[in-house]
Design a protein around this motif. Structure first.
Motif, short mmCIF file in Angstrom:
data_model
loop_
_atom_site.label_atom_id
_atom_site.label_comp_id
_atom_site.label_asym_id
_atom_site.label_seq_id
_atom_site.Cartn_x
_atom_site.Cartn_y
_atom_site.Cartn_z
N SER A 81 0.83 -1.21 0.00
CA SER A 81 0.00 0.00 0.00
C SER A 81 0.86 1.26 0.00
N LEU A 82 2.10 1.15 0.50
CA LEU A 82 3.03 2.28 0.48
C LEU A 82 3.74 2.43 -0.86
N GLY A 83 3.52 1.46 -1.74
CA GLY A 83 4.11 1.54 -3.06
C GLY A 83 5.34 0.68 -3.26
N ILE A 84 5.68 -0.11 -2.26
CA ILE A 84 6.84 -1.00 -2.39
C ILE A 84 6.32 -2.34 -2.90
N LYS A 85 6.64 -2.63 -4.15
CA LYS A 85 6.15 -3.84 -4.77
C LYS A 85 7.09 -5.00 -4.49
#
Length: 128
Positions: free
Chosen positions: A113-117
Motif C-alpha cells: 500500500s506504500l508503493g513498495i512492490k
C-alpha cells in the motif's frame, strides 16, 4: 396436418427446454468446482513453483505457506486426544509459525500500500 405440426413444435420446444436445463446444471456444477478451495497438494505444488522461479512473489509465497500450515494444523488439532507431549510441542510451534506468517502477510500488504512492490519479508524494518 396443423395438429401434427403442433405436436412436432411442442416436442422440439420440450427437447430444447431439456437441453437448456441440462446446460444450466452443467454450468452450475462447473461454478461449484471453481469455488472449492484448492487442496494442500495443489498449494504445495504452487509453493514449489514459486521457489523455482527467478523472481519470487513473496506475497503469493507467504499465502501458500500460511494456507498449508493452517490446513495441516487444523487436521492435527482434530486429533489432539491421542497426542504425546512432543506432538503438542510441535503443534505449539506450528501455531507460532502461523502467527508469524499472518504478521508477515499483513506487513507485505502495508508495504504494498506504500508503493513498495514485492518487498522481501526478511528485510529489516525501517521503523524507528
Amino acid at each position: 396436418m396443423p395438429r401434427y405440426q403442433k405436436l412436432i413444435n411442442e416436442s422440439d420446444s420440450n427437447a430444447a427446454a431439456a437441453t437448456v436445463a441440462q446446460q444450466q446444471q452443467q454450468h452450475h456444477r462447473y461454478q461449484q468446482q471453481q469455488h472449492k478451495m484448492p487442496s494442500v497438494g495443489y498449494h504445495l505444488y504452487l509453493y514449489r513453483q514459486q521457489l523455482a522461479q527467478k523472481n519470487v512473489e513473496y506475497m503469493r509465497l507467504s499465502k501458500a505457506k500460511y494456507f498449508i500450515t493452517d490446513t495441516l494444523l487444523a487436521k492435527t488439532v482434530r486429533n489432539l486426544k491421542g497426542c504425546s507431549v512432543d506432538e503438542l510441542k510441535t503443534v505449539n510451534h506450528q501455531i507460532v509459525f502461523r502467527h508469524k506468517l499472518r504478521h508477515q502477510i499483513q506487513r507485505l500488504r502495508k508495504l504494498k500500500s506504500l508503493g513498495i512492490k514485492n518487498a522481501n519479508p526478511k528485510m529489516e524494518s525501517t521503523e524507528l
